[in-house]
Design a protein around this motif. Structure first.
Motif, PDB file in Angstrom:
ATOM      1  N   HIS B  43       1.092  -0.913   0.243  1.00  0.00           N
ATOM      2  CA  HIS B  43       0.154   0.123   0.153  1.00  0.00           C
ATOM      3  C   HIS B  43       0.743   1.748   0.418  1.00  0.00           C
ATOM      4  CE1 HIS B  43       0.273   1.267   4.216  1.00  0.00           C
ATOM      5  NE2 HIS B  43       0.726  -0.063   4.392  1.00  0.00           N
ATOM      6  N   LYS B  44       1.328   0.989   0.556  1.00  0.00           N
ATOM      7  CA  LYS B  44       2.937   2.319   0.762  1.00  0.00           C
ATOM      8  C   LYS B  44       3.484   2.512  -1.227  1.00  0.00           C
ATOM      9  CE  LYS B  44       5.394   0.490   3.938  1.00  0.00           C
ATOM     10  NZ  LYS B  44       4.357  -0.776   3.781  1.00  0.00           N
ATOM     11  N   TRP B 453       2.988  14.677   6.221  1.00  0.00           N
ATOM     12  CA  TRP B 453       3.954  13.156   5.955  1.00  0.00           C
ATOM     13  C   TRP B 453       5.301  12.763   5.169  1.00  0.00           C
ATOM     14  CZ3 TRP B 453      -1.789  13.626   6.637  1.00  0.00           C
ATOM     15  CH2 TRP B 453      -2.486  13.783   7.181  1.00  0.00           C
ATOM     16  N   PHE B 454       5.441  14.212   4.202  1.00  0.00           N
ATOM     17  CA  PHE B 454       7.163  13.339   3.503  1.00  0.00           C
ATOM     18  C   PHE B 454       7.952  12.575   4.060  1.00  0.00           C
ATOM     19  CE2 PHE B 454       8.725  14.191  -0.690  1.00  0.00           C
ATOM     20  CZ  PHE B 454       7.681  13.757  -0.801  1.00  0.00           C
ATOM     21  N   PRO B 455       7.814  13.619   5.171  1.00  0.00           N
ATOM     22  CA  PRO B 455       9.605  13.090   6.714  1.00  0.00           C
ATOM     23  C   PRO B 455       9.014  11.736   7.036  1.00  0.00           C
ATOM     24  CG  PRO B 455       8.454  15.430   7.511  1.00  0.00           C
ATOM     25  CD  PRO B 455       7.867  14.873   5.989  1.00  0.00           C
ATOM     26  N   LYS B 456       7.273  10.874   6.889  1.00  0.00           N
ATOM     27  CA  LYS B 456       7.213   9.460   6.919  1.00  0.00           C
ATOM     28  C   LYS B 456       7.391   9.228   5.928  1.00  0.00           C
ATOM     29  CE  LYS B 456       6.482   8.174  10.763  1.00  0.00           C
ATOM     30  NZ  LYS B 456       7.470   7.552  10.901  1.00  0.00           N
ATOM     31  N   LYS B 539      17.253  16.270   3.569  1.00  0.00           N
ATOM     32  CA  LYS B 539      18.226  16.097   4.890  1.00  0.00           C
ATOM     33  C   LYS B 539      17.458  14.662   5.621  1.00  0.00           C
ATOM     34  CE  LYS B 539      19.889  18.160   8.579  1.00  0.00           C
ATOM     35  NZ  LYS B 539      18.865  19.369   9.405  1.00  0.00           N
ATOM     36  N   LYS B 540      17.748  13.603   5.561  1.00  0.00           N
ATOM     37  CA  LYS B 540      17.576  12.559   6.734  1.00  0.00           C
ATOM     38  C   LYS B 540      16.840  12.958   7.627  1.00  0.00           C
ATOM     39  CE  LYS B 540      19.161   8.536   4.377  1.00  0.00           C
ATOM     40  NZ  LYS B 540      19.985   8.485   4.136  1.00  0.00           N
ATOM     41  N   CYS B 541      15.809  12.511   8.570  1.00  0.00           N
ATOM     42  CA  CYS B 541      15.584  12.904   9.573  1.00  0.00           C
ATOM     43  C   CYS B 541      14.531  11.638  10.833  1.00  0.00           C
ATOM     44  CB  CYS B 541      13.773  13.745   9.868  1.00  0.00           C
ATOM     45  SG  CYS B 541      12.783  12.943   8.852  1.00  0.00           S
ATOM     46  N   LEU B 555       6.088   4.377  14.172  1.00  0.00           N
ATOM     47  CA  LEU B 555       7.243   3.152  13.004  1.00  0.00           C
ATOM     48  C   LEU B 555       8.349   4.176  12.557  1.00  0.00           C
ATOM     49  CD1 LEU B 555       3.856   1.661  10.968  1.00  0.00           C
ATOM     50  CD2 LEU B 555       5.678   0.803  12.542  1.00  0.00           C
ATOM     51  N   PRO B 556       9.569   3.216  12.461  1.00  0.00           N
ATOM     52  CA  PRO B 556      10.090   4.042  12.293  1.00  0.00           C
ATOM     53  C   PRO B 556      10.240   4.712  10.201  1.00  0.00           C
ATOM     54  CG  PRO B 556      10.354   1.474  11.675  1.00  0.00           C
ATOM     55  CD  PRO B 556       9.510   2.360  12.268  1.00  0.00           C
ATOM     56  N   SER B 557      10.846   5.378   9.893  1.00  0.00           N
ATOM     57  CA  SER B 557      10.986   6.098   9.010  1.00  0.00           C
ATOM     58  C   SER B 557      12.368   5.936   8.019  1.00  0.00           C
ATOM     59  CB  SER B 557      10.729   7.318   8.878  1.00  0.00           C
ATOM     60  OG  SER B 557       9.853   7.702   9.462  1.00  0.00           O
ATOM     61  N   PRO B 558      11.728   5.237   6.678  1.00  0.00           N
ATOM     62  CA  PRO B 558      10.794   5.658   6.096  1.00  0.00           C
ATOM     63  C   PRO B 558      10.105   4.560   6.683  1.00  0.00           C
ATOM     64  CG  PRO B 558      12.397   4.822   4.705  1.00  0.00           C
ATOM     65  CD  PRO B 558      12.993   6.241   5.769  1.00  0.00           C
ATOM     66  N   VAL B 559       8.603   4.257   6.752  1.00  0.00           N
ATOM     67  CA  VAL B 559       8.716   2.687   7.199  1.00  0.00           C
ATOM     68  C   VAL B 559       8.528   1.173   6.981  1.00  0.00           C
ATOM     69  CG1 VAL B 559       5.517   2.276   7.930  1.00  0.00           C
ATOM     70  CG2 VAL B 559       5.962   4.074   7.507  1.00  0.00           C
TER      71      VAL B 559
END
Lengths: 427, 675
Positions: B43-44, B453-456, B539-541, B555-559
């Motif tokens: 789904h992602k 939600w982009f960081p996610k 930049k990673k977050c 959850l971790p990013s990316p999921v």
């Protein structure tokens, strides 16, 4: 830092508001098709309801918008907030506030609902109160020769006009006065009505959906094919009004304009008489006579009626009085001197004032309009630019009948001139 | 088939190799590169694809809009022809609604709904892929009409007999996005089926029909997911508001699209087979089209706006540091809006001569829908009231949404009064109104969601100053473009007119509007460009950069592709926020997870099945063009569709196991485990 940005945004908003207010000049409110300059009771009622909604909305906007601005400034995070405890709450809302706001919203809507309902019924059909002064017997003069179809039963009725929409022009008929397309007395594109009298409008369409809209006289009602719609209008000031088809109706929708001429009731009766008169015979040996012959030879006669000259055409606009009209080709081409007209409008501050038809402009328009079928007078032999793309005079293939352009109908410059000279005699 | 053998492929899967289905067909599990994206059932990834296509079509629709504004900048302009203009506004509206906003909402639904309800995927992963590809092919069919139009203008078809025989040579649709019959339909005596427009309309009919299938399939999927796949403890009244709005929107789609489906089939029958549903000269009723269209079309407005409202209802609490004010009433008002949305359709038809009683009824109902809408605005205000507002790009965009949506709502209240509307309907006032709702409202809301939600999604943080610059240009340009249109409409300028004479007093503000449109265009490019750059180079977050409130932020990013290594157990609303700061922690369900995470197999079949629509979508208009043998294209399209569905049904459940990550701390890298 953010409050500084916010104050600048506020300043910008205030400046732009001032700018908009400054833009609200009288001239801008009274442009030709302005809905903010009602000239009759229907448009007036619609305008009044609109202003009710405007005031309500302005108050709500100030209240809610003000609260929002206040909240954003007041509750912005400040340095040191990080040290405060996090707001953790499972309570979600306050029923008293919620119910209060819902009740207040409903109350606000009732304020506009009441005038809305009364205006819906008022604008639907001619109100009974208007009939005594508007019925034909009350104002239409008994002039000999104009009332052959004016039956006794019609005496107590208000004037009715049938508006027929076609791609892309309007035809107006006055059945009570014997002015119909069947009787060869229809009026294209320039509706004429008496001042101060309620007029019932019957809306019909012969092809797709169109919409009848003269903003200063009344809001629009659609012309639905296969359906009988109606409305009523009344104009309380004489003059020349501007209207336009408001429902998308195909290629040349933007060119489907029309005009409304409001006359004193006595002048209206004279106008009817004139409309029902035949065209004068053309002088022998004149250019107009050659043009008349071309009118038959080039198949114009198949679609256009010219009272007293040619009676076969019923599909296209009636041309018996084409030279008396201030516009041509679905009112897209203006037969007046546009610069003079603008000057008149500016000096009088009234777009309903109109200069008369300019014969030279009219002739140029006639040549441009007919000649846009692809004439031979261009040196490069290219087709001239369409005045109205897809118009039925030039493009008619959908009925398996070809239009002028589809049959590559050629006109020399001389022929066009002769045709125009002939049409100029049709006053 | 016994239970054991049914699951045999799962148990037998022992290495990183393509899977064979029951029929011996290739299942590209854990493929990489293009194959992975084309066959994914995650789904992602499907959400990301939806988003990417939506942005592409936003760009196309935006170019169409700028062409429209360029033409209108000056009176008597001839930048484009009348017909091209009509095609531009038709495709602009259709593109923005069906190919821009709806897929972008679908992107959010896809990505977020399973994460917010604590599920590993949607209920039907392959159906989800089918929705995506059906949307992609439907969108392509619709836009392919442009290719034919340009081919026609370039003279490519001039030598063909079928081209010479055409009465109408418009190849791109030119009826406006609501395609009123009989302009879009037929006229003439029974069975004659003479038309007012060319094959552009046929492209439009089949394109919208296919897009409708995509939307319906997706909606069933989301409803099943939300109802059935919630984590333990995630009661309906603990659902995040965004997911609630996804549910309401999905229900609306399922109830609204059948109406347009019927209308399109009737119109197709009119045009292709000489039926007389809308043909007035043979007794048909053009007004029937309007009723059918708007009983779809008005709920469609809420289909567009509710997801944005859901997004804003997530963004505001997060950056106010406060839970959503009036959660139950926000949810309830969303549902009421959805319900009332079906009771106001005729306010689009106030000028069609309904008569005073229906006009009055629809006037009052339309006013009534302002109440639940107002409730939402009050509650958002209540949410930030007393909070600590942190200004971030998503928060600024969400506040912009409230402002612009409020303006659009207020002009909507003006329309609800039928007598006032008779002057405004089909004028630029209406254009201003619905752009304030759909562009100032929905697009700003969706942009807020993207930045939120982009960081996610990518584990990278968009550049904030660039985001502010883009947002400022969007809001400035937008108001400059559409603010003056309120005046233009009141000054009598009708919509859908490709030009106007000087002298009507419309020149100045049309020019201003065009300048605004270009500023808006630049702003949108900056906002979207910033996102694209972020996806690859940002930049990673960390996994929870905003102090988020709902499950996805845990959850971790990316999921990871399985989302939740262990199913969460939820005890409250704003579960993750409470978990971090409050007493109610998120529990973990003990699923005896030594066997690992069961992942669904990837599949080609959803895309193969949807490709059938591509053939049908091209074949139907080509039949209408009179191209010989085009009917075979339609028949082969049906064949491909059925073949795809048949193989899909027979390829078996598939699936493979991923090793369960360590129960605490960061999840271990996913590995395929042997059995």
């Amino acid at each position: 830092m953010f409050s500084r940005i916010l104050s600048r945004v506020g300043l910008l908003a205030a400046l732009s508001l001032a700018f908009i207010m400054a833009g609200c000049s009288k001239e801008e409110m009274t442009v030709r098709q302005s809905t903010l300059d009602p000239k009759g009771p229907v448009a007036q009622v619609q305008f009044d309801v609109f202003m009710d909604t405007v005031w309500l909305v302005v108050v709500l906007f100030a209240l809610v918008g003000g609260m929002l601005v206040y909240a954003v400034i007041k509750f912005r995070s400040r340095p040191g907030d990080e040290d405060k405890p996090v707001i953790v709450e499972d309570g979600h809302g306050n029923p008293l506030i919620e119910i209060g706001l819902i009740t207040a919203s409903i109350g606000a809507l009732v304020i506009i609902a009441i005038p809305t309902l009364s205006a819906i019924w008022y604008t639907d059909d001619v109100p009974a109160a208007a009939v005594p002064t508007s019925k034909l017997s009350a104002w239409y003069p008994r002039v000999e020769g104009t009332r052959e179809n004016y039956a006794q039963t019609v005496e107590e009725q208000v004037l009715e006009v049938d508006v027929i929409g076609k791609q892309w022009w309007f035809r107006f008929e006055y059945p009570q006065l014997g002015m119909t397309n069947d009787a060869k007395h229809s009026v294209p594109n320039e509706l004429v009505i008496p001042k101060g009298k309620a007029v019932r409008i019957n809306l019909r369409s012969e092809d797709v959906i169109h919409s009848f809209w003269v903003p200063k006289i009344a809001g629009k009602v659609d012309l639905m094919p296969g359906r009988k719609n109606h409305m009523w209008i009344q104009a309380d000031q004489t003059g020349h009004y501007y209207g336009q088809c408001a429902e998308f109706c195909g290629d040349s929708h933007a060119y489907m304009l029309f005009r409304v001429e409001v006359l004193e009731p006595a002048d209206f009766a004279k106008w009817v008489q004139k409309q029902k008169a035949d065209a004068a015979p053309v002088a022998a040996g004149s250019a107009a006579e050659k043009g008349k012959a071309l009118f038959a030879a080039k198949s114009c006669v198949m679609c256009h009626n010219v009272g007293g000259h040619f009676g076969a055409g019923a599909f296209g606009p009636d041309l018996t009085h084409v030279a008396s009209r201030k516009s041509l080709a679905g009112a897209w081409l203006d037969n007046r001197d546009v610069a003079k007209q603008r000057a008149l409008e500016q000096s009088t501050g009234n777009t309903e004032n109109s200069v008369p038809v300019d014969e030279a402009k009219l002739k140029a328009n006639l040549i441009k309009w007919i000649g846009s079928s692809g004439v031979a007078h261009g040196a490069d032999g290219k087709l001239s630019k369409d005045v109205k793309p897809g118009n039925r005079m030039h493009y008619y293939k959908m009925f398996n009948v070809a239009g002028l352009r589809e049959t590559n109908q050629q006109f020399t410059a001389e022929e066009l001139d002769h045709l125009a000279e002939y049409l100029l005699t049709l006053k | 088939m016994s239970h054991d053998s049914h699951h045999a492929p799962v148990a037998c899967k022992t290495e990183l190799a393509p899977e064979r289905s029951d029929l011996g067909l290739y299942r590209p599990d854990r493929a990489t590169g293009w194959t992975d994206w084309l066959t994914t059932v995650d789904h992602k990834k499907i959400g990301i694809l939806y988003g990417a296509f939506a942005m592409l079509y936003f760009l196309i629709g935006g170019v169409e809009a700028l062409a429209i504004r360029t033409q209108l900048a000056r009176p008597d302009n001839d930048f484009v022809t009348a017909r091209m203009y009509n095609q531009l506004f038709t495709m602009h509206g259709t593109t923005m609604i069906f190919l821009g906003v709806m897929p972008l909402s679908a992107a959010f639904f896809n990505f977020l709904v399973p994460l917010q309800v604590g599920a590993r995927d949607v209920a039907f992963p392959r159906l989800n892929a089918f929705s995506l590809w059906t949307f992609v092919f439907g969108a392509f069919v619709l836009n392919a009409s442009w290719l034919f139009e340009f081919g026609h203008l370039a003279g490519w078809f001039d030598s063909f007999a079928w081209h010479k025989a055409l009465v109408y040579t418009d190849f791109a649709p030119a009826n406006g996005w609501f395609s009123y019959a009989p302009l879009s339909g037929t006229f003439g005596a029974n069975g004659q089926a003479l038309r007012f427009t060319g094959v552009g309309t046929d492209f439009w009919i089949i394109g919208i029909q296919v897009l409708g299938i995509a939307s319906l399939a997706a909606s069933f999927n989301f409803i099943c997911t939300i109802i059935n796949m919630r984590a333990k403890g995630m009661t309906m009244m603990r659902l995040p508001v965004f997911t609630w709005m996804a549910l309401v929107t999905s229900v609306l789609i399922i109830l609204a699209f059948p109406a347009i489906t019927v209308a399109l089939i009737e119109l197709m029958f009119d045009r292709a087979f000489g039926a007389n549903f809308f043909n007035p000269s043979a007794g048909g009723q053009p007004v029937l089209w309007q009723h059918l269209f708007w009983i779809f079309g008005h709920p469609e407005v809420y289909i567009l706006v509710l997801p944005a409202m859901g997004i804003v209802s997530e963004v505001l609490p997060t950056f106010s540091g406060k839970s959503l004010f009036g959660y139950p009433i926000i949810v309830f008002s969303g549902a009421v809006i959805g319900f009332l949305g079906f009771a106001v359709w005729s306010h689009h038809m106030f000028t069609t001569g309904l008569g005073p009683v229906p006009t009055a009824a629809f006037s009052l109902l339309t006013m009534a829908i302002a109440v639940p809408t107002g409730v939402k605005i009050f509650n958002w205000l209540g949410t930030i009231w007393g909070g600590r507002i942190r200004f971030t790009p998503p928060m600024v965009l969400a506040l912009g949404f409230i402002w612009m949506f409020m303006c659009g709502g207020f002009s909507g209240v003006m329309h609800s009064s039928a007598p006032a509307d008779s002057q405004q309907q089909d004028s630029y006032f209406v254009i201003a109104h619905f752009h304030y709702v759909l562009l100032g409202g929905v697009l700003l809301g969706l942009m807020a969601g993207l930045y939120f939600w982009f960081p996610k999604i990518f584990g990278r943080m968009p550049n904030a100053p660039v985001a502010y610059l883009g947002s400022a240009l969007v809001i400035l340009g937008f108001n400059l473009a559409f603010g003056p249109m309120h005046y233009l409409g009141l000054a009598g300028q009708p919509r859908r007119t490709h030009t106007y004479h000087a002298g009507n007093g419309w020149e100045t503000w049309n020019y201003v509007a065009t300048i605004g449109a270009y500023i808006l265009g630049i702003g949108v490019v900056i906002v979207f460009g910033n996102l694209v750059w972020t996806a690859f180079r940002g930049k990673k977050c960390g996994s929870d950069p905003w102090d988020g409130r709902t499950l996805e932020w845990s959850l971790p990013s990316p999921v990871p592709e399985y989302n939740f290594a262990q199913a969460p157990v939820v005890a409250t609303r704003d579960a993750f926020f409470e978990h971090k700061h409050g007493a109610k922690k998120i529990g973990l369900e003990n699923d005896g997870g030594e066997a690992g995470v069961h992942m669904p197999s990837q599949s080609w079949m959803p895309m193969v099945a949807s490709a059938g629509f591509l053939f049908i979508g091209f074949g139907m208009p080509m039949m209408a063009m009179g191209i010989p043998h085009a009917g075979w294209l339609v028949i082969s399209g049906l064949g491909v569709l059925f073949l795809g569905i048949w193989l899909w049904a027979l390829e078996g459940p598939g699936g493979y196991m991923l090793k369960t990550p360590a129960p605490s701390g960061a999840p271990a890298p996913a590995e395929t485990v042997a059995h």
